[in-house]
Write a protein that holds these residues in place. Structure first.
Motif, PDB file in Angstrom:
ATOM      1  N   GLY A  10       0.852  -1.190   0.000  1.00 33.44           N
ATOM      2  CA  GLY A  10       0.000   0.000   0.000  1.00 33.44           C
ATOM      3  C   GLY A  10       0.880   1.230   0.000  1.00 33.44           C
ATOM      4  O   GLY A  10       2.095   1.133  -0.184  1.00 33.44           O
ATOM      5  N   LYS A  11       0.272   2.385   0.200  1.00 31.04           N
ATOM      6  CA  LYS A  11       1.073   3.611   0.196  1.00 31.04           C
ATOM      7  C   LYS A  11       2.022   3.647   1.395  1.00 31.04           C
ATOM      8  O   LYS A  11       3.150   4.083   1.265  1.00 31.04           O
ATOM      9  N   ALA A  12       1.557   3.157   2.559  1.00 28.48           N
ATOM     10  CA  ALA A  12       2.395   3.250   3.765  1.00 28.48           C
ATOM     11  C   ALA A  12       2.803   1.893   4.326  1.00 28.48           C
ATOM     12  O   ALA A  12       3.777   1.801   5.064  1.00 28.48           O
ATOM     13  N   LYS A  13       2.054   0.837   4.005  1.00 24.94           N
ATOM     14  CA  LYS A  13       2.339  -0.469   4.593  1.00 24.94           C
ATOM     15  C   LYS A  13       2.620  -1.508   3.511  1.00 24.94           C
ATOM     16  O   LYS A  13       2.027  -1.457   2.434  1.00 24.94           O
ATOM     17  N   ASP A  14       3.513  -2.464   3.841  1.00 24.23           N
ATOM     18  CA  ASP A  14       3.677  -3.651   3.015  1.00 24.23           C
ATOM     19  C   ASP A  14       2.831  -4.747   3.646  1.00 24.23           C
ATOM     20  O   ASP A  14       2.702  -4.815   4.867  1.00 24.23           O
ATOM     21  N   THR A  67     -12.558  -5.688  16.369  1.00 26.83           N
ATOM     22  CA  THR A  67     -11.492  -5.265  15.455  1.00 26.83           C
ATOM     23  C   THR A  67     -10.779  -6.474  14.840  1.00 26.83           C
ATOM     24  O   THR A  67     -10.923  -7.595  15.312  1.00 26.83           O
ATOM     25  N   HIS A  68      -9.976  -6.194  13.823  1.00 28.88           N
ATOM     26  CA  HIS A  68      -9.215  -7.257  13.149  1.00 28.88           C
ATOM     27  C   HIS A  68      -7.907  -7.580  13.879  1.00 28.88           C
ATOM     28  O   HIS A  68      -7.204  -8.511  13.509  1.00 28.88           O
ATOM     29  N   PHE A  69      -7.598  -6.818  14.927  1.00 27.23           N
ATOM     30  CA  PHE A  69      -6.276  -6.894  15.563  1.00 27.23           C
ATOM     31  C   PHE A  69      -6.008  -8.232  16.251  1.00 27.23           C
ATOM     32  O   PHE A  69      -6.846  -8.746  16.983  1.00 27.23           O
ATOM     33  N   ALA A  80      -3.144  -9.313  11.856  1.00 23.36           N
ATOM     34  CA  ALA A  80      -4.590  -9.094  11.902  1.00 23.36           C
ATOM     35  C   ALA A  80      -5.327 -10.213  11.174  1.00 23.36           C
ATOM     36  O   ALA A  80      -4.754 -10.901  10.329  1.00 23.36           O
ATOM     37  N   GLU A  81      -6.599 -10.344  11.501  1.00 26.74           N
ATOM     38  CA  GLU A  81      -7.459 -11.269  10.760  1.00 26.74           C
ATOM     39  C   GLU A  81      -7.686 -10.722   9.352  1.00 26.74           C
ATOM     40  O   GLU A  81      -7.893  -9.522   9.172  1.00 26.74           O
ATOM     41  N   ASP A  82      -7.648 -11.597   8.367  1.00 30.12           N
ATOM     42  CA  ASP A  82      -7.921 -11.203   6.981  1.00 30.12           C
ATOM     43  C   ASP A  82      -9.416 -10.892   6.841  1.00 30.12           C
ATOM     44  O   ASP A  82     -10.247 -11.701   7.216  1.00 30.12           O
ATOM     45  N   VAL A  83      -9.740  -9.705   6.339  1.00 30.78           N
ATOM     46  CA  VAL A  83     -11.156  -9.339   6.163  1.00 30.78           C
ATOM     47  C   VAL A  83     -11.393  -8.866   4.731  1.00 30.78           C
ATOM     48  O   VAL A  83     -10.447  -8.564   4.011  1.00 30.78           O
ATOM     49  N   SER A  84     -12.660  -8.817   4.343  1.00 29.58           N
ATOM     50  CA  SER A  84     -13.011  -8.166   3.071  1.00 29.58           C
ATOM     51  C   SER A  84     -13.291  -6.705   3.384  1.00 29.58           C
ATOM     52  O   SER A  84     -14.289  -6.375   4.023  1.00 29.58           O
ATOM     53  N   THR A 136     -14.944   7.239  -1.032  1.00 32.39           N
ATOM     54  CA  THR A 136     -14.756   5.967  -1.739  1.00 32.39           C
ATOM     55  C   THR A 136     -13.362   5.425  -1.447  1.00 32.39           C
ATOM     56  O   THR A 136     -12.408   6.178  -1.256  1.00 32.39           O
ATOM     57  N   LYS A 137     -13.246   4.100  -1.434  1.00 28.44           N
ATOM     58  CA  LYS A 137     -11.967   3.467  -1.102  1.00 28.44           C
ATOM     59  C   LYS A 137     -11.332   2.819  -2.335  1.00 28.44           C
ATOM     60  O   LYS A 137     -10.129   2.779  -2.472  1.00 28.44           O
ATOM     61  N   PHE A 138     -12.163   2.319  -3.254  1.00 29.86           N
ATOM     62  CA  PHE A 138     -11.590   1.543  -4.362  1.00 29.86           C
ATOM     63  C   PHE A 138     -11.676   2.240  -5.711  1.00 29.86           C
ATOM     64  O   PHE A 138     -11.653   1.609  -6.756  1.00 29.86           O
ATOM     65  N   LEU A 191     -11.449   5.968   9.463  1.00 30.63           N
ATOM     66  CA  LEU A 191     -11.426   4.538   9.788  1.00 30.63           C
ATOM     67  C   LEU A 191     -11.761   3.706   8.564  1.00 30.63           C
ATOM     68  O   LEU A 191     -12.444   4.168   7.648  1.00 30.63           O
ATOM     69  N   GLU A 192     -11.261   2.467   8.567  1.00 27.54           N
ATOM     70  CA  GLU A 192     -11.676   1.476   7.569  1.00 27.54           C
ATOM     71  C   GLU A 192     -12.248   0.275   8.299  1.00 27.54           C
ATOM     72  O   GLU A 192     -11.789  -0.071   9.390  1.00 27.54           O
ATOM     73  N   PHE A 193     -13.222  -0.344   7.681  1.00 25.94           N
ATOM     74  CA  PHE A 193     -13.839  -1.531   8.268  1.00 25.94           C
ATOM     75  C   PHE A 193     -13.827  -2.658   7.241  1.00 25.94           C
ATOM     76  O   PHE A 193     -13.754  -2.428   6.041  1.00 25.94           O
TER      77      PHE A 193
HETATM   78  P1  ADP Z   1      -3.394   2.357   1.145  1.00 24.90           P
HETATM   79  O1  ADP Z   1      -2.437   2.773   0.091  1.00 24.90           O
HETATM   80  O2  ADP Z   1      -4.676   1.785   0.564  1.00 24.90           O
HETATM   81  O3  ADP Z   1      -3.649   3.383   2.204  1.00 24.90           O
HETATM   82  P2  ADP Z   1      -1.907   0.930   3.213  1.00 24.90           P
HETATM   83  O4  ADP Z   1      -0.489   1.273   2.963  1.00 24.90           O
HETATM   84  O5  ADP Z   1      -2.628   1.624   4.330  1.00 24.90           O
HETATM   85  O6  ADP Z   1      -2.752   1.067   1.873  1.00 24.90           O
HETATM   86  O7  ADP Z   1      -1.977  -0.648   3.394  1.00 24.90           O
HETATM   87  C1  ADP Z   1      -3.055  -1.313   3.984  1.00 24.90           C
HETATM   88  C2  ADP Z   1      -4.026  -1.931   2.981  1.00 24.90           C
HETATM   89  O8  ADP Z   1      -4.588  -3.145   3.540  1.00 24.90           O
HETATM   90  C3  ADP Z   1      -5.210  -1.017   2.716  1.00 24.90           C
HETATM   91  O9  ADP Z   1      -5.591  -1.127   1.352  1.00 24.90           O
HETATM   92  C4  ADP Z   1      -6.312  -1.576   3.614  1.00 24.90           C
HETATM   93  O10 ADP Z   1      -7.597  -1.336   3.102  1.00 24.90           O
HETATM   94  C5  ADP Z   1      -6.014  -3.062   3.622  1.00 24.90           C
HETATM   95  N1  ADP Z   1      -6.433  -3.740   4.870  1.00 24.90           N
HETATM   96  C6  ADP Z   1      -6.480  -3.224   6.116  1.00 24.90           C
HETATM   97  N2  ADP Z   1      -6.830  -4.150   7.043  1.00 24.90           N
HETATM   98  C7  ADP Z   1      -7.031  -5.313   6.362  1.00 24.90           C
HETATM   99  C8  ADP Z   1      -7.397  -6.651   6.733  1.00 24.90           C
HETATM  100  N3  ADP Z   1      -7.616  -6.974   8.020  1.00 24.90           N
HETATM  101  N4  ADP Z   1      -7.529  -7.590   5.764  1.00 24.90           N
HETATM  102  C9  ADP Z   1      -7.278  -7.252   4.471  1.00 24.90           C
HETATM  103  N5  ADP Z   1      -6.913  -6.031   4.046  1.00 24.90           N
HETATM  104  C10 ADP Z   1      -6.785  -5.053   4.957  1.00 24.90           C
END
Ligand code: ADP
Ligand code: MG
Length: 256
Positions: A10-14, A67-69, A80-84, A136-138, A191-193
């Motif tokens: 992602g932009k900030a996380k791998d 939470t997914h934590f 975290a737990e994998d979620v949609s 929007t997120k996607f 927040l994201e859910f």
């Molecule tokens: P972005 O560039 O979308 O901000 P990030 O660098 O924040 O991405 O990386 C996190 C990505 O993982 C995001 O797209 C986020 O929606 C997704 N994500 C967060 N939690 C979960 C989860 N529990 N299961 C699957 N995907 C997740």
């Protein structure tokens, strides 16, 4: 980490996935703004945002937020737990600032008397209660989306929308008073859910309570001088100082 497989960046996380399905987020030092156009890296940023997220997830879970934590793996990994992921970001605002102020000035959004009773409105003024909205997120670029459009396009049901709003307000009600004691105003947050693939429950996902996803203002500066002293990513957006130093200060205030 050896068994975890790289699945995306992602932009900030791998993002990695363990054989049991769990997601491992590696919080990097990358920082982006303006839909990814402005980029940089700041030392310690990843570890600070990771530790803060884990701190808040534990606190929120203890208060009954789902939470997914699952686990913190020092220094900068969160399991975290994998979620949609649901197709929206939820934004809660306690002040008239940022893109809400910009849209208000352009006449794109109305702020009714529930939120600000006075006719006279100014940038950075407090709202009577939290203003929750969706983006929007996607889509390629995030944009504000109304509840009506979410329902009409069948992205979400009315009851899912109500649930997200209620959970978001609860999260704010837990974070705001805590932060206030630490000399920080929670001006707004995102927040994201996601939906659990196991239980079908809606879980708070991604990260929470970090200076990447919240606007934190120094309380004394605002209350004594009416000055907005940012302790968050606005320091990077507006080039107001060294992000590493600001993030370290925020961490110290919140956790130490
Ligand atoms: P972005 O560039 O979308 O901000 P990030 O660098 O924040 O991405 O990386 C996190 C990505 O993982 C995001 O797209 C986020 O929606 C997704 N994500 C967060 N939690 C979960 C989860 N529990 N299961 C699957 N995907 C997740
Ligand atoms: Mg993100």
């Amino acid at each position: 980490m050896d068994e975890a497989k790289f699945i995306g960046r992602g932009k900030a996380k791998d993002i990695y996935q363990r054989p049991n399905g769990d997601i491992v987020f590696v919080f990097t030092d990358r920082v982006t703004a303006f839909d990814g156009i402005k980029k940089a890296e700041y030392n310690d940023k990843g570890a600070i945002c990771c530790k803060l997220s884990c701190f808040w997830f534990e606190k929120l879970q203890a208060e009954g937020i789902k939470t997914h934590f699952k686990e913190y793996v020092p220094p900068n990994m969160l399991v975290a737990e994998d979620v949609s992921i649901l197709p929206v970001e939820v934004i809660a605002r306690n002040f008239l600032y940022g893109s809400l102020w910009k849209r208000y000035k352009k006449g794109e959004v109305e702020i009714n008397t529930e939120f600000i009773p006075e006719d006279e409105k100014s940038e950075g003024m407090p709202l009577e209660k939290s203003y929750v909205e969706f983006t929007t997120k996607f889509e390629r670029v995030d944009r504000p989306i109304t509840e009506e459009e979410l329902i009409e396009s069948e992205w979400m049901t009315k009851s899912e929308i109500e649930h997200l709003k209620m959970e978001t307000i609860k999260v704010g009600e837990i974070m705001s008073p805590y932060l206030s004691q630490k000399g920080i105003i929670l001006a707004d947050f995102k927040l994201e859910f996601g939906r659990s693939k196991m239980s079908g429950d809606i879980l708070l996902a991604d990260e929470v309570g970090t200076p990447d996803g919240c606007r934190f203002w120094d309380k004394e500066a605002y209350e004594r001088r009416g000055e907005i002293l940012s302790l968050d990513k606005d320091v990077f957006r507006q080039e107001k100082g060294d992000l590493s130093e600001v993030y370290r200060e925020v961490y110290k205030r919140i956790v130490d």
